[in-house]
Design an enzyme around this catalytic site. Structure first.
Site, mmCIF file in Angstrom:
data_model
loop_
_atom_site.group_PDB
_atom_site.id
_atom_site.type_symbol
_atom_site.label_atom_id
_atom_site.label_comp_id
_atom_site.label_asym_id
_atom_site.label_seq_id
_atom_site.Cartn_x
_atom_site.Cartn_y
_atom_site.Cartn_z
ATOM 1 N N GLY B 31 0.811 -1.206 0.000
ATOM 2 C CA GLY B 31 0.000 0.000 0.000
ATOM 3 C C GLY B 31 0.846 1.258 0.000
ATOM 4 N N HIS B 37 4.453 1.895 -8.036
ATOM 5 C CA HIS B 37 3.427 0.838 -8.047
ATOM 6 C C HIS B 37 2.561 0.936 -9.301
ATOM 7 C CE1 HIS B 37 4.132 1.455 -3.603
ATOM 8 N NE2 HIS B 37 4.276 0.154 -3.685
#
Lengths: 280, 280
Positions: B31, B37
């Protein structure tokens, strides 16, 4: 029946089944098949559309002083038995196919592996867990069948499957005995006639404990005394005679949760195991 | 976009896709998503019909004195970024869902894990390998995308996949940098302005080594001197500056096989890593 000697062939075979929506059950073995193995095949057939048997004497689950080299092998006999039993394919890899020269990844269960056979066989269950996960991944089977003969093994595999979220259903199949009661094992062939006779104490012990437990006896010390009364005079060299929880494989004084009587005794040069699951 | 909080939901979702013959790529993350990402998501989309992102700050890869508790988290922001990026689902489990109270099975890579970050973080890669295998098994993805930012991690995951025959294709995606060169990391937010400025020495070092190597320099000592000439005066506390083979993650004197320059340096309280793959 297919003899699958490569991972590519095995995957192609199972993928063709999966595309048709058909399922596969795996029976992992080290070969030298006997009625015990065939009982697993039968259960596998009842639980999937296709059955694969793997035959691989896995070097990583044998300790340096154990019987890897002399472990019995007879592929032609195994092949015939599988064919008769309606097996769809045998996965029959070499050591080189299963372990790269620089293989360095292991699956280690760290609690259940430490007791019973794990005490004298410290790397055994690491080898078993690793090779079983590899076999599950190679075959991508939905079901795998293990015998309760190797009670600690089946509990460890079930734990691994839970802990690593492996998408395989583990079936724990009944232990199968010879007509005189001895638990079936490929290693029984090592026994001399008199060793074999002495070793019958194990199944008598297991059966006595089961009867007492079924009649309501829940004290481990009482049950263990009953087991020892058969095993101690039998002339074997005891490795362990234990009653443990199935959940944690730790000794329990009173059976208030699913438990296991497990014994390991050496007759001549052959170490035999036997057990009974004591269900609540 | 689905938020998948249970294993059953996740499996049902992917099974529906698989029945239609569609494929899934997984992007495992902790996260606090950033452009790095999202670059993995983009590559995932190019390699499968559906993309799942997992968001799980995995406790088992943090040592007792590491930053598990203060690791940055912002699910709402992550959710928005994933939605914008066309992610099909986020697997967002709790610690309790991922680890049973009596979890006891670990995946341990035993060679590549011992050097570089493994020296100061002895349980880190065991936690990473275990959680990644769990995520692969839960999603049954065909593809998983990892960034080369965590070079040792991606090499260990690829080794695990090979050794355990995991039926997942691992894609090693390029390292993504901020505009000033700093390798993108969720931990960059810990850096003060002056730490950040000092830390730019890492990307300068990496870039200098890459240029020399591309120009034909194959001596590790020459290349390491070049790296040190940037890093040593930067005020960081060096953990390692190494050139190693990709195959074994052992130091090599001359680059005659695919290698890796890897650096780890602490600025303020924040340990940063950077690297470049030196391909033959």
């Amino acid at each position: 029946m297919k003899i699958l000697r490569s991972i590519e062939d095995t995957r192609a075979t199972v993928q063709a089944w999966y595309k048709k929506g058909e399922t596969v059950a795996l029976v992992p073995t080290m070969g030298y098949l006997h009625q015990g193995h065939l009982s697993l095949v039968k259960i596998a057939k009842e639980n999937a559309d296709h059955v694969l048997v793997s035959i691989f004497v896995n070097p990583t689950q044998f300790g340096p002083n154990e019987d890897f080299d002399k472990y019995p092998r007879d592929f032609e006999h195994d092949e015939a038995l599988c064919k008769e039993s309606g097996v769809d394919g045998i996965f029959y890899p070499t050591k080189e196919l299963m372990y790269a020269e620089d293989h360095s990844t292991w699956v280690q269960e760290e609690n259940l592996s430490k007791t019973l056979c794990g005490v004298t066989r410290p790397i055994h269950f690491r080898g078993v867990a690793t090779v079983c996960l590899k076999l599950f991944n190679i075959t991508q089977c939905q079901v795998a069948v293990f015998g309760r003969k190797d009670a600690q093994q089946v509990l460890i595999i079930a734990r691994m499957v839970r802990d690593l979220n492996v998408p395989v259903k583990i079936i724990k199949a009944p232990l199968i005995r010879e007509e005189d009661g001895l638990a079936r094992s490929s290693r029984n062939k090592y026994l001399s006639k008199s060793d074999h006779q002495q070793a019958l104490a194990l199944s008598r012990a297991v059966s006595k404990v089961k009867k007492l437990f079924d009649a309501g006896e829940c004290s481990s010390s009482v049950l263990l005394d009953a087991a020892h009364s058969e095993i101690d005079p039998s002339g074997g060299k005891i490795d362990y005679v234990e009653i443990m929880s199935q959940r944690a494989l730790r000794p329990i004084a009173t059976i208030t949760e699913p438990a296991l009587l497990a014994v390991a005794v050496k007759y001549g040069k052959t170490r035999l195991i036997d057990n009974v699951f004591l269900e609540i």
